[in-house]
Design a protein around this motif. Structure first.
Motif, short mmCIF file in Angstrom:
data_model
loop_
_atom_site.label_atom_id
_atom_site.label_comp_id
_atom_site.label_asym_id
_atom_site.label_seq_id
_atom_site.Cartn_x
_atom_site.Cartn_y
_atom_site.Cartn_z
N ASP A 184 164.73 46.95 39.71
CA ASP A 184 165.18 48.40 40.15
C ASP A 184 165.81 49.01 38.85
N LEU A 185 166.71 48.27 38.33
CA LEU A 185 167.49 48.91 37.02
C LEU A 185 166.46 49.11 35.93
N GLN A 186 165.24 48.12 35.76
CA GLN A 186 164.23 48.61 34.91
C GLN A 186 163.47 49.72 35.09
N ALA A 187 163.28 49.86 36.45
CA ALA A 187 162.75 51.24 36.85
C ALA A 187 163.44 52.47 36.28
N ASP A 188 164.64 52.55 36.83
CA ASP A 188 165.60 53.56 36.71
C ASP A 188 165.84 53.77 35.20
N MET A 189 165.69 52.65 34.39
CA MET A 189 166.04 52.88 32.86
C MET A 189 164.85 53.61 32.28
N ALA B 94 158.17 41.94 40.64
CA ALA B 94 158.90 43.09 40.30
C ALA B 94 158.38 44.10 40.11
N LEU B 95 157.06 44.19 39.93
CA LEU B 95 156.07 45.38 39.54
C LEU B 95 156.17 46.16 40.77
N PRO B 96 155.73 45.72 41.94
CA PRO B 96 155.83 46.66 43.24
C PRO B 96 157.13 47.31 43.31
N ARG B 97 158.24 46.28 43.03
CA ARG B 97 159.45 47.17 43.37
C ARG B 97 159.84 48.15 42.42
N ILE B 98 159.30 48.09 41.20
CA ILE B 98 159.55 48.89 39.93
C ILE B 98 158.63 50.28 40.46
N GLU B 99 157.55 50.28 40.88
CA GLU B 99 156.63 51.29 41.46
C GLU B 99 157.48 52.02 42.45
N GLU B 100 157.86 51.33 43.30
CA GLU B 100 158.53 51.96 44.75
C GLU B 100 159.87 52.48 44.28
N ARG B 101 160.50 51.97 43.36
CA ARG B 101 161.71 52.60 42.85
C ARG B 101 161.50 53.94 42.06
N ASN C 269 165.63 60.27 41.94
CA ASN C 269 166.06 61.48 41.82
C ASN C 269 166.70 62.02 40.81
N PRO C 270 166.20 62.64 39.56
CA PRO C 270 164.76 63.24 39.79
C PRO C 270 163.57 62.28 39.49
N ALA C 271 162.54 62.51 39.88
CA ALA C 271 161.42 61.40 39.64
C ALA C 271 160.98 61.55 38.18
N PRO C 272 160.38 60.48 37.75
CA PRO C 272 159.84 60.45 36.39
C PRO C 272 159.16 62.01 36.09
N THR C 273 158.99 62.25 34.91
CA THR C 273 158.06 63.38 34.45
C THR C 273 156.55 63.45 34.74
#
Length: 266
Positions: A87-92, A141-148, A153-157
């Motif tokens: 989840d941290l990777q997704a946010d970063m 990890a990959l599904p969790r990253i995609e779900e995160r 908020n805000p979503a990726p651009t």
């Protein structure tokens, strides 16, 4: 590959054996020269040369490059999944995506892999495990990253492109078929042809069109003829690796000229 997918040239600025000021200047010069993508790598120590030489961390550097640059895409070739929670990777990644957007869409590529450099694990206190366990961790990890990404908020651009590095035929290529927009390997043409067949079977099994996956490989010490063989097999993203302290850019212009000629003929 889709007929309209262009040939692209990337440069991996290996963050070793050079002060950050040099890396920053090289990144600016490469963007001005016209490269398509700037990569670094996700390690904590040099991979070759003086083992305790100068070295910098990947993600903080990518955030700085996102702010510094205006056109090139950026990412790690590749991030190590083991070093940070999913989840941290997704946010970063989402944050760097926004930093790089400059009022438009982001330019961040989420390049990732399962990790392999044991010294990183030992020195920083991560469990090394086995090749299989690290790949299983990446698969979780990959599904969790995609779900995160879907909840932030805000979503990726944009839909952040996922690049998966590695050539394992049973686990890695199945993860590529399920999750990747780009697959990166170090394969020669003969190996690439065989692995593309395996990737196509995995894609069929998961109900995906394999042509959606961009094929990425290294220029390295390959000749033009060898690179052309890979183009004929569908590869379109080619990376030049550079190490400090000098970051020799003498061959970049020639490969950019080759890229432009290939794209003009498409």
């Amino acid at each position: 590959m889709p007929a309209d997918r262009p040939i692209r040239i990337a440069v991996q600025i290996q963050p070793q054996h050079a002060p950050y000021e040099k890396i920053r200047d090289v990144a600016a010069e490469l963007e001005d020269a016209g490269v398509d993508v700037l990569f670094n790598w996700d390690h904590f120590y040099p991979l070759y040369g003086e083992k305790d030489g100068l070295h910098f961390e990947s993600w903080t550097m990518l955030a700085a490059l996102a702010e510094q640059t205006t056109r090139v895409e950026i990412g790690a070739l590749v991030n190590c999944n083991s070093y940070r929670g999913a989840d941290l990777q997704a946010d970063m990644a989402r944050t760097i995506d926004h930093i790089s957007a400059k009022g438009g869409t982001g330019r961040f590529i989420f390049g990732t892999g399962s990790g392999w450099f044991e010294r990183d694990y030992d020195e920083y206190g991560y469990e090394f495990g086995t090749v299989g366990s690290r790949l299983d961790d990446l698969g979780e990890a990959l599904p969790r990253i995609e779900e995160r990404w879907a909840r932030l908020n805000p979503a990726p651009t944009r839909k952040i492109p996922v690049l998966i590095g590695g050539g394992g035929e049973k686990k890695t290529l199945r993860l590529v078929a399920k999750h990747a927009d780009i697959w990166h390997s170090f394969s020669d043409a003969q190996t690439l042809e065989r692995k593309l067949g395996i990737l196509a079977k995995h894609a069929e099994d998961v109900g995906r069109d394999v042509s959606e996956v961009e094929i990425s490989t290294e220029i390295g010490k390959r000749t033009l003829a060898e690179v052309e063989e890979q183009v004929a097999l569908g590869a379109t993203l080619f990376t030049i690796g550079m190490t400090g302290p000098e970051y020799d850019m003498s061959g970049v212009a020639e490969w950019l000229s080759w890229r432009d000629g290939k794209n003009a003929g498409r």
